[in-house]
Design a protein around this motif. Sequence first.
Motif, PDB file in Angstrom:
ATOM      1  N   VAL A   1       4.130  17.358  -9.832  1.00 27.78           N
ATOM      2  CA  VAL A   1       3.969  16.290  -8.843  1.00 27.78           C
ATOM      3  C   VAL A   1       4.861  16.532  -7.623  1.00 27.78           C
ATOM      4  O   VAL A   1       4.481  16.240  -6.490  1.00 27.78           O
ATOM      5  N   LEU A   2       6.031  17.106  -7.842  1.00 27.75           N
ATOM      6  CA  LEU A   2       6.916  17.398  -6.710  1.00 27.75           C
ATOM      7  C   LEU A   2       6.231  18.279  -5.667  1.00 27.75           C
ATOM      8  O   LEU A   2       6.492  18.154  -4.470  1.00 27.75           O
ATOM      9  N   ARG A   3       5.353  19.162  -6.129  1.00 33.23           N
ATOM     10  CA  ARG A   3       4.689  20.087  -5.197  1.00 33.23           C
ATOM     11  C   ARG A   3       3.471  19.458  -4.519  1.00 33.23           C
ATOM     12  O   ARG A   3       2.901  20.049  -3.608  1.00 33.23           O
ATOM     13  N   GLN A   4       3.054  18.297  -4.991  1.00 31.13           N
ATOM     14  CA  GLN A   4       1.798  17.731  -4.497  1.00 31.13           C
ATOM     15  C   GLN A   4       1.979  16.857  -3.253  1.00 31.13           C
ATOM     16  O   GLN A   4       3.091  16.469  -2.889  1.00 31.13           O
ATOM     17  N   TYR A   5       0.834  16.579  -2.617  1.00 29.98           N
ATOM     18  CA  TYR A   5       0.783  15.671  -1.465  1.00 29.98           C
ATOM     19  C   TYR A   5       0.222  14.335  -1.943  1.00 29.98           C
ATOM     20  O   TYR A   5      -0.513  14.288  -2.944  1.00 29.98           O
ATOM     21  N   PRO A   6       0.523  13.238  -1.221  1.00 29.29           N
ATOM     22  CA  PRO A   6       0.064  11.920  -1.682  1.00 29.29           C
ATOM     23  C   PRO A   6      -1.433  11.856  -1.985  1.00 29.29           C
ATOM     24  O   PRO A   6      -1.831  11.242  -2.980  1.00 29.29           O
ATOM     25  N   HIS A   7      -2.274  12.518  -1.165  1.00 29.41           N
ATOM     26  CA  HIS A   7      -3.721  12.374  -1.383  1.00 29.41           C
ATOM     27  C   HIS A   7      -4.194  13.024  -2.679  1.00 29.41           C
ATOM     28  O   HIS A   7      -5.313  12.801  -3.131  1.00 29.41           O
ATOM     29  N   GLU A   8      -3.325  13.833  -3.283  1.00 30.34           N
ATOM     30  CA  GLU A   8      -3.700  14.461  -4.557  1.00 30.34           C
ATOM     31  C   GLU A   8      -3.388  13.557  -5.752  1.00 30.34           C
ATOM     32  O   GLU A   8      -3.682  13.906  -6.885  1.00 30.34           O
ATOM     33  N   LEU A   9      -2.768  12.415  -5.466  1.00 33.00           N
ATOM     34  CA  LEU A   9      -2.369  11.502  -6.543  1.00 33.00           C
ATOM     35  C   LEU A   9      -3.177  10.206  -6.469  1.00 33.00           C
ATOM     36  O   LEU A   9      -3.640   9.821  -5.391  1.00 33.00           O
ATOM     37  N   SER A  10      -3.295   9.513  -7.607  1.00 30.97           N
ATOM     38  CA  SER A  10      -3.976   8.211  -7.612  1.00 30.97           C
ATOM     39  C   SER A  10      -3.082   7.159  -6.954  1.00 30.97           C
ATOM     40  O   SER A  10      -1.882   7.387  -6.742  1.00 30.97           O
ATOM     41  N   GLY A  11      -3.654   6.007  -6.643  1.00 30.60           N
ATOM     42  CA  GLY A  11      -2.880   4.912  -6.036  1.00 30.60           C
ATOM     43  C   GLY A  11      -1.718   4.490  -6.920  1.00 30.60           C
ATOM     44  O   GLY A  11      -0.603   4.257  -6.442  1.00 30.60           O
TER      45      GLY A  11
ATOM     46  N   ASN B   1       0.824  -1.198   0.000  1.00 27.60           N
ATOM     47  CA  ASN B   1       0.000   0.000   0.000  1.00 27.60           C
ATOM     48  C   ASN B   1       0.863   1.255   0.000  1.00 27.60           C
ATOM     49  O   ASN B   1       1.459   1.601   1.015  1.00 27.60           O
ATOM     50  N   PRO B   2       0.911   1.962  -1.145  1.00 26.02           N
ATOM     51  CA  PRO B   2       1.782   3.144  -1.215  1.00 26.02           C
ATOM     52  C   PRO B   2       1.368   4.229  -0.223  1.00 26.02           C
ATOM     53  O   PRO B   2       2.190   5.018   0.220  1.00 26.02           O
ATOM     54  N   MET B   3       0.066   4.232   0.143  1.00 26.48           N
ATOM     55  CA  MET B   3      -0.406   5.271   1.059  1.00 26.48           C
ATOM     56  C   MET B   3       0.204   5.125   2.455  1.00 26.48           C
ATOM     57  O   MET B   3       0.346   6.106   3.174  1.00 26.48           O
ATOM     58  N   THR B   4       0.541   3.912   2.846  1.00 23.85           N
ATOM     59  CA  THR B   4       1.182   3.767   4.158  1.00 23.85           C
ATOM     60  C   THR B   4       2.690   4.002   4.054  1.00 23.85           C
ATOM     61  O   THR B   4       3.340   4.304   5.047  1.00 23.85           O
TER      62      THR B   4
ATOM     63  N   VAL C   1       1.485  14.074   5.158  1.00 26.80           N
ATOM     64  CA  VAL C   1       1.575  15.525   5.351  1.00 26.80           C
ATOM     65  C   VAL C   1       2.861  16.136   4.774  1.00 26.80           C
ATOM     66  O   VAL C   1       3.216  17.260   5.076  1.00 26.80           O
ATOM     67  N   MET C   2       3.537  15.369   3.934  1.00 27.54           N
ATOM     68  CA  MET C   2       4.749  15.898   3.304  1.00 27.54           C
ATOM     69  C   MET C   2       4.590  15.928   1.795  1.00 27.54           C
ATOM     70  O   MET C   2       4.051  14.993   1.201  1.00 27.54           O
ATOM     71  N   ARG C   3       5.086  17.006   1.180  1.00 24.40           N
ATOM     72  CA  ARG C   3       5.070  17.064  -0.283  1.00 24.40           C
ATOM     73  C   ARG C   3       5.958  15.966  -0.844  1.00 24.40           C
ATOM     74  O   ARG C   3       6.945  15.556  -0.216  1.00 24.40           O
ATOM     75  N   ILE C   4       5.624  15.528  -2.069  1.00 24.59           N
ATOM     76  CA  ILE C   4       6.401  14.467  -2.731  1.00 24.59           C
ATOM     77  C   ILE C   4       7.879  14.868  -2.815  1.00 24.59           C
ATOM     78  O   ILE C   4       8.767  14.060  -2.553  1.00 24.59           O
ATOM     79  N   GLU C   5       8.120  16.136  -3.128  1.00 25.87           N
ATOM     80  CA  GLU C   5       9.516  16.582  -3.261  1.00 25.87           C
ATOM     81  C   GLU C   5      10.328  16.272  -2.002  1.00 25.87           C
ATOM     82  O   GLU C   5      11.412  15.702  -2.082  1.00 25.87           O
ATOM     83  N   ASP C   6       9.785  16.644  -0.852  1.00 30.08           N
ATOM     84  CA  ASP C   6      10.548  16.441   0.385  1.00 30.08           C
ATOM     85  C   ASP C   6      10.732  14.953   0.697  1.00 30.08           C
ATOM     86  O   ASP C   6      11.757  14.546   1.238  1.00 30.08           O
ATOM     87  N   GLN C   7       9.733  14.155   0.332  1.00 27.93           N
ATOM     88  CA  GLN C   7       9.833  12.724   0.616  1.00 27.93           C
ATOM     89  C   GLN C   7      10.966  12.081  -0.183  1.00 27.93           C
ATOM     90  O   GLN C   7      11.662  11.202   0.302  1.00 27.93           O
ATOM     91  N   ILE C   8      11.131  12.540  -1.426  1.00 25.94           N
ATOM     92  CA  ILE C   8      12.216  11.961  -2.243  1.00 25.94           C
ATOM     93  C   ILE C   8      13.558  12.581  -1.850  1.00 25.94           C
ATOM     94  O   ILE C   8      14.543  11.877  -1.661  1.00 25.94           O
ATOM     95  N   THR C   9      13.588  13.908  -1.683  1.00 27.04           N
ATOM     96  CA  THR C   9      14.886  14.550  -1.447  1.00 27.04           C
ATOM     97  C   THR C   9      15.443  14.235  -0.054  1.00 27.04           C
ATOM     98  O   THR C   9      16.648  14.135   0.116  1.00 27.04           O
ATOM     99  N   ASP C  10      14.572  14.029   0.931  1.00 25.26           N
ATOM    100  CA  ASP C  10      15.057  13.666   2.278  1.00 25.26           C
ATOM    101  C   ASP C  10      15.922  12.412   2.223  1.00 25.26           C
ATOM    102  O   ASP C  10      16.986  12.333   2.842  1.00 25.26           O
TER     103      ASP C  10
END
Length: 297
Positions: free
Chosen positions: A150-160, A101-104, A109-118
């Motif tokens: 997509v980098l600026r978006q949050y997970p809930h704004e994207l499809s599964g 499950n990608p949602m877990t 609460v983090m933008r996609i950009e920060d999740q990848i760059t962290d």
Amino acid sequence: MNAQPLLEVRDLHLSVRAPNGNRAPVLRGVDLSLARGQVLGLVGESGGGKTMVGKAILGVLPDGARVERGSILFDGKDVLAMPGSARRMLSGKSMSMILQNPMTALNPVMRIEDQITDVLRLHMRMDKAAARERALEMLDAVQIRDPRRVLRQYPHELSGGMCQRVVIAIAFACNPALIVADEPTTALDVTVQHQVLRLIRDLQMKSQTCVLFVTHDLGVVAKVCDAVSVIFAGRIIESGPVREVFEAPRHRYTRALLEAAPRYDRPETALHPISPALREELTQEIVHTYRIPGHAV
Ligand SMILES: Nc1ncnc2c1ncn2[C@@H]1O[C@H](COP(=O)(O)OP(=O)(O)O)[C@@H](O)[C@H]1O
Ligand SMILES: [Mg+2]
């Protein structure tokens, strides 16, 4: 070419704490070997211990789960014998995972950009600009259109399916030696499943990353794996190259599993569900043969 397997699991026994306080075995001497550049499918029905094998390799066992015996050799070194800090460093940098499950897997609460760059800044010591460049490159590699947006978006704004592509981008971003993918397409729509499988396979072939691909679906194994190990009741009952195992399965459980799986190439073939009697017989056989003295079965 290094002929030593990247990953070897030998005689791995693992138990969990049962509600009554006793220890209950979950893995009963698992042996696996994953050659460099290969995708190994770990396949079996629910409850067989597939996820526990993946968690043991990554060093993220749930509370109450304990390795009783055996070794997990990564590049020839037993990760179970490493001090905690070395183990965590290895798991973070050289191994990564893709879960069902990608949602877990993603932080809501983090933008996609920060999740990848962290991840890139931590494990690859990249500065902010370099990490952002790499994040864009990875989103492009997982075929996300308009990666800047997509980098600026949050997970809930994207499809599964999009979220799973992001998770795959993160998993491949640091060039890990091993990726454990645990049912990575099971939660997705059928059409998306196919695309995501092809994506994982393409990225894996380009990067020559080893993948341990955990699935209950033999059709998935046929599509993406080079070799397969069949697990039942915490025990590997058959291993080999995918073609060999599919064309000439040696173990009767493997045969039963194949007869119970839909054939994508021959949809007219009748399905034969695995008989409860066979399951029970095998469980008894394995439970009584492979036990640790002093432990409950
Ligand atoms: N957190 C846990 N605590 C106790 N037992 C667990 C836990 N997770 C899994 N198990 C048990 O371990 C066995 C194997 O589970 P799992 O590895 O999840 O199987 P699979 O992934 O093949 O479906 C099951 O019998 C399950 O009940
Ligand atoms: Mg599982």
